[in-house]
Write an enzyme that holds these catalytic residues in place. Structure first.
Site, PDB file in Angstrom:
ATOM      1  N   HIS A   1       8.418  11.565 -27.114  1.00  0.00           N
ATOM      2  CA  HIS A   1       7.298  12.337 -26.564  1.00  0.00           C
ATOM      3  C   HIS A   1       7.566  13.848 -26.655  1.00  0.00           C
ATOM      4  O   HIS A   1       6.730  14.616 -27.123  1.00  0.00           O
ATOM      5  CB  HIS A   1       7.052  11.918 -25.111  1.00  0.00           C
TER       6      HIS A   1
ATOM      7  N   ASN B   1      -0.759  20.640 -20.126  1.00  0.00           N
ATOM      8  CA  ASN B   1      -1.019  19.913 -21.378  1.00  0.00           C
ATOM      9  C   ASN B   1      -0.805  20.779 -22.608  1.00  0.00           C
ATOM     10  O   ASN B   1      -1.139  20.365 -23.721  1.00  0.00           O
ATOM     11  CB  ASN B   1      -2.439  19.355 -21.391  1.00  0.00           C
TER      12      ASN B   1
ATOM     13  N   LYS C   1       6.640  23.689 -12.996  1.00  0.00           N
ATOM     14  CA  LYS C   1       5.827  22.499 -12.779  1.00  0.00           C
ATOM     15  C   LYS C   1       5.373  22.432 -11.316  1.00  0.00           C
ATOM     16  O   LYS C   1       4.205  22.189 -11.014  1.00  0.00           O
ATOM     17  CB  LYS C   1       6.627  21.248 -13.152  1.00  0.00           C
TER      18      LYS C   1
ATOM     19  N   LYS D   1       2.671  12.041 -10.471  1.00  0.00           N
ATOM     20  CA  LYS D   1       1.893  11.132 -11.334  1.00  0.00           C
ATOM     21  C   LYS D   1       2.759   9.941 -11.681  1.00  0.00           C
ATOM     22  O   LYS D   1       3.853  10.097 -12.233  1.00  0.00           O
ATOM     23  CB  LYS D   1       1.510  11.834 -12.637  1.00  0.00           C
TER      24      LYS D   1
ATOM     25  N   ARG E   1       0.819  -1.226   0.000  1.00  0.00           N
ATOM     26  CA  ARG E   1       0.000   0.000   0.000  1.00  0.00           C
ATOM     27  C   ARG E   1       0.847   1.268   0.000  1.00  0.00           C
ATOM     28  O   ARG E   1       0.407   2.330   0.408  1.00  0.00           O
ATOM     29  CB  ARG E   1      -0.969   0.038   1.179  1.00  0.00           C
TER      30      ARG E   1
ATOM     31  N   HIS F   1      -0.209  13.878 -28.337  1.00  0.00           N
ATOM     32  CA  HIS F   1      -0.710  12.530 -28.043  1.00  0.00           C
ATOM     33  C   HIS F   1      -1.298  11.884 -29.290  1.00  0.00           C
ATOM     34  O   HIS F   1      -1.136  10.682 -29.519  1.00  0.00           O
ATOM     35  CB  HIS F   1      -1.758  12.571 -26.923  1.00  0.00           C
TER      36      HIS F   1
ATOM     37  N   ARG G   1      -3.802  22.600 -13.490  1.00  0.00           N
ATOM     38  CA  ARG G   1      -2.806  21.615 -13.908  1.00  0.00           C
ATOM     39  C   ARG G   1      -2.989  21.268 -15.394  1.00  0.00           C
ATOM     40  O   ARG G   1      -2.055  20.824 -16.053  1.00  0.00           O
ATOM     41  CB  ARG G   1      -2.872  20.342 -13.037  1.00  0.00           C
TER      42      ARG G   1
ATOM     43  N   HIS H   1       0.052  19.292 -25.902  1.00  0.00           N
ATOM     44  CA  HIS H   1      -0.079  17.837 -25.765  1.00  0.00           C
ATOM     45  C   HIS H   1      -1.263  17.217 -26.504  1.00  0.00           C
ATOM     46  O   HIS H   1      -1.264  16.024 -26.752  1.00  0.00           O
ATOM     47  CB  HIS H   1      -0.158  17.446 -24.285  1.00  0.00           C
TER      48      HIS H   1
ATOM     49  N   GLU I   1      -5.356  17.767 -10.933  1.00  0.00           N
ATOM     50  CA  GLU I   1      -5.782  18.209 -12.254  1.00  0.00           C
ATOM     51  C   GLU I   1      -7.270  18.544 -12.342  1.00  0.00           C
ATOM     52  O   GLU I   1      -7.959  18.140 -13.269  1.00  0.00           O
ATOM     53  CB  GLU I   1      -5.392  17.157 -13.307  1.00  0.00           C
TER      54      GLU I   1
ATOM     55  N   GLU J   1       9.657  19.852 -23.528  1.00  0.00           N
ATOM     56  CA  GLU J   1       8.947  20.174 -22.275  1.00  0.00           C
ATOM     57  C   GLU J   1       9.537  21.430 -21.616  1.00  0.00           C
ATOM     58  O   GLU J   1       8.817  22.191 -20.970  1.00  0.00           O
ATOM     59  CB  GLU J   1       9.001  19.003 -21.288  1.00  0.00           C
TER      60      GLU J   1
HETATM   61  N1  LIG Z   1       4.637  11.286 -14.678  1.00  0.00           N
HETATM   62  C1  LIG Z   1       4.633  12.386 -15.409  1.00  0.00           C
HETATM   63  O1  LIG Z   1       4.190  13.441 -14.975  1.00  0.00           O
HETATM   64  C2  LIG Z   1       5.205  12.320 -16.781  1.00  0.00           C
HETATM   65  C3  LIG Z   1       5.401  13.501 -17.514  1.00  0.00           C
HETATM   66  C4  LIG Z   1       5.997  13.418 -18.766  1.00  0.00           C
HETATM   67  C5  LIG Z   1       6.389  12.181 -19.258  1.00  0.00           C
HETATM   68  N2  LIG Z   1       6.170  11.053 -18.530  1.00  0.00           N
HETATM   69  C6  LIG Z   1       6.590   9.740 -19.020  1.00  0.00           C
HETATM   70  O2  LIG Z   1       7.992   9.762 -19.185  1.00  0.00           O
HETATM   71  C7  LIG Z   1       8.357   8.811 -20.175  1.00  0.00           C
HETATM   72  C8  LIG Z   1       9.354   9.426 -21.115  1.00  0.00           C
HETATM   73  O3  LIG Z   1      10.502   9.788 -20.380  1.00  0.00           O
HETATM   74  P1  LIG Z   1      11.937   9.874 -21.058  1.00  0.00           P
HETATM   75  O4  LIG Z   1      11.839  10.694 -22.282  1.00  0.00           O
HETATM   76  O5  LIG Z   1      12.890  10.267 -20.005  1.00  0.00           O
HETATM   77  O6  LIG Z   1      12.125   8.391 -21.587  1.00  0.00           O
HETATM   78  P2  LIG Z   1      12.991   7.143 -21.092  1.00  0.00           P
HETATM   79  O7  LIG Z   1      12.983   7.013 -19.643  1.00  0.00           O
HETATM   80  O8  LIG Z   1      12.520   5.988 -21.887  1.00  0.00           O
HETATM   81  O9  LIG Z   1      14.472   7.549 -21.557  1.00  0.00           O
HETATM   82  C9  LIG Z   1      14.752   7.752 -22.924  1.00  0.00           C
HETATM   83  C10 LIG Z   1      15.969   6.931 -23.369  1.00  0.00           C
HETATM   84  O10 LIG Z   1      17.149   7.504 -22.810  1.00  0.00           O
HETATM   85  C11 LIG Z   1      17.918   6.510 -22.136  1.00  0.00           C
HETATM   86  N3  LIG Z   1      18.606   7.198 -21.051  1.00  0.00           N
HETATM   87  C12 LIG Z   1      18.064   7.624 -19.890  1.00  0.00           C
HETATM   88  N4  LIG Z   1      18.982   8.314 -19.199  1.00  0.00           N
HETATM   89  C13 LIG Z   1      20.124   8.308 -19.918  1.00  0.00           C
HETATM   90  C14 LIG Z   1      21.407   8.867 -19.724  1.00  0.00           C
HETATM   91  N5  LIG Z   1      21.686   9.629 -18.674  1.00  0.00           N
HETATM   92  N6  LIG Z   1      22.347   8.662 -20.674  1.00  0.00           N
HETATM   93  C15 LIG Z   1      22.053   7.944 -21.796  1.00  0.00           C
HETATM   94  N7  LIG Z   1      20.853   7.401 -22.039  1.00  0.00           N
HETATM   95  C16 LIG Z   1      19.896   7.589 -21.111  1.00  0.00           C
HETATM   96  C17 LIG Z   1      16.911   5.486 -21.709  1.00  0.00           C
HETATM   97  O11 LIG Z   1      17.522   4.230 -21.514  1.00  0.00           O
HETATM   98  C18 LIG Z   1      15.943   5.483 -22.884  1.00  0.00           C
HETATM   99  O12 LIG Z   1      16.440   4.679 -23.917  1.00  0.00           O
HETATM  100  C19 LIG Z   1       7.073   8.380 -20.853  1.00  0.00           C
HETATM  101  O13 LIG Z   1       6.733   7.101 -20.378  1.00  0.00           O
HETATM  102  C20 LIG Z   1       6.055   9.408 -20.371  1.00  0.00           C
HETATM  103  O14 LIG Z   1       4.753   8.880 -20.300  1.00  0.00           O
HETATM  104  C21 LIG Z   1       5.603  11.111 -17.305  1.00  0.00           C
HETATM  105 ZN   LIG Z   2       4.616  15.730 -21.718  1.00  0.00          ZN
END
Ligand SMILES: NC(=O)c1ccc[n+]([C@@H]2O[C@H](COP(=O)([O-])OP(=O)(O)OC[C@H]3O[C@@H](n4cnc5c(N)ncnc54)[C@H](O)[C@@H]3O)[C@@H](O)[C@H]2O)c1
Ligand SMILES: [Zn+2]
Length: 359
Positions: free
Chosen positions: A259, A239, A221, A139, A118, A246, A235, A242, A231, A181
């Site tokens: 993304h 978006n 943020k 999130k 939990r 999306h 919040r 976005h 949200e 972003e």
């Molecule tokens: N929770 C939230 O509020 C929120 C907001 C925006 C995005 N997200 C989520 O975040 C994810 C995308 O995040 P991301 O773009 O960081 O993707 P990711 O975590 O997949 O990283 C992108 C790539 O970079 C590589 N990588 C990571 N750190 C590295 C480093 N220091 N050196 C070399 N390579 C590295 C990873 O292995 C991966 O291949 C999505 O799943 C999205 O839904 C969540």
């Molecule tokens: Zn985003």
């Protein structure tokens, strides 16, 4: 080292930003944890897992779990594997999970932490630029085969530790993705910052500039999610860009463009709608030039069909009662939410596609 405090309904937490923090974790993590599980992906493991494990060695017994790099690991299968690992290691209520990686790992490990027993403590250690966004705000989620982030919760970390040195190994495409972003946060909050970014080139960024941009992005943020954690209102401004992003990601298949790159393209439509439909005077031309100079994939606009995009937008979980809501800007730093008619959307998307074709 710099820090920002984020207030949430459950607790306040600190975001620490600095160089080499991964080597001094013993000093910044509270003592008293019975065990620590570091969750990371196969790429980040090679670069940073050993440093993190070594610097925690005196804090508590440290274990690790590694999932394959890439969005496909944010799945129910990997989630279940990680829970198996927590049970097998006998993690208890005083154990800590550390999410070492980009947004994918932050969301996945955070969701594990939010549900195991939990909820146990977790720390975000973001290693991508994009994760300045995802590591703050609480999130956490995994994907369902039918849609992104469909299974998740609101669950804040106890700390965010951002080691700027880890950004140095990021490939160019991930720098671009993260800045999608960052520029969104600038558009939402500060015209001067936005204009400064628009003049720049990502390949010429200094580490200090990067650190400053990330800190400011986190502040934007944090200040928005503090006022509207779940949200219900403002919040939604996060978006910005976005709605189209999306739809593009869903249309092209996840992984085709990142993304943040999709968000950057979505921000272009946001500007077009704000200017043409609502009379704003946003710097559309400067922004288009910035996208081109930094090799954002705006040519995807030539591969999509406006009518199909509109259908995808209606499926987005943020769409209410089939009406397509957009976040637009009256001017830089002044967002609002408005409903846009489908035919106007199709028309302006087509106009934008004509404008960018060939660029
Ligand atoms: N929770 C939230 O509020 C929120 C907001 C925006 C995005 N997200 C989520 O975040 C994810 C995308 O995040 P991301 O773009 O960081 O993707 P990711 O975590 O997949 O990283 C992108 C790539 O970079 C590589 N990588 C990571 N750190 C590295 C480093 N220091 N050196 C070399 N390579 C590295 C990873 O292995 C991966 O291949 C999505 O799943 C999205 O839904 C969540
Ligand atoms: Zn985003």
């Amino acid at each position: 080292m710099a820090s920002v405090t984020v207030r949430s309904s459950s607790h306040d937490y600190e975001v620490l930003i600095g160089k080499g923090l991964r080597r001094n974790l013993g000093e910044v993590i509270s003592s008293g944890y019975t065990s620590i599980l570091v969750i990371t992906d196969s790429t980040v493991q090679d670069y940073y897992l050993q440093d993190v494990q070594e610097s925690l060695a005196e804090a508590a017994p440290v274990f690790s779990a590694v999932v394959p790099a890439g969005e496909s690991s944010k799945s129910m299968g990997r989630y279940e594997d990680l829970l198996d690992r927590c049970v097998e290691l006998k993690l208890d209520r005083n154990s800590l999970i550390i999410a070492l990686g980009g947004g994918m790992i932050g969301d996945l490990a955070g969701f594990v932490a939010s549900t195991y027993l939990r909820g146990i403590d977790y720390i975000q250690m973001p290693t991508t630029i994009l994760a300045h966004d995802s590591s703050v705000g609480g999130k956490v989620a995994i994907n369902h085969p039918k849609g992104k982030n469909l299974i998740g919760s609101f669950y804040h970390p106890v700390k965010v530790i951002y080691d700027m040195e880890t950004i140095e190994t990021l490939p160019e495409s991930e720098i671009r993705s993260g800045y999608g972003e960052v520029i969104k946060h600038a558009f939402l909050s500060d015209a001067e910052w936005a204009h400064r970014l628009l003049k720049g080139k990502l390949s010429e960024l200094s580490v200090d500039q990067l650190e400053n941009d990330l800190m400011r992005g986190i502040q934007v943020k944090a200040s928005i999610v503090e006022k509207d954690e779940r949200e219900a209102g403002i919040r939604k401004y996060l978006n910005l860009g976005h709605t189209l992003a999306h739809a593009i990601e869903a249309e092209l298949g996840y992984g085709e463009i990142t993304h943040g790159e999709a968000v950057a393209v979505g921000l272009l439509l946001m500007m077009k709608l704000s200017n043409d439909l609502k009379g704003a005077e946003l710097p559309l031309q400067d922004y288009k030039e910035w996208l081109i100079r930094n090799h954002y994939p705006i040519s995807v606009l030539n591969r999509i069909h406006p009518e199909q995009m509109v259908e995808k937008m209606k499926l987005d979980k943020k769409t209410l009662r089939q009406k397509i809501n957009f976040v637009l800007l009256h001017e830089l730093s002044d967002p609002y939410v408005v409903e846009i008619e489908e035919n106007q959307l199709v028309e302006h998307m087509s106009l934008l596609m004509n404008e960018v074709s060939g660029e």
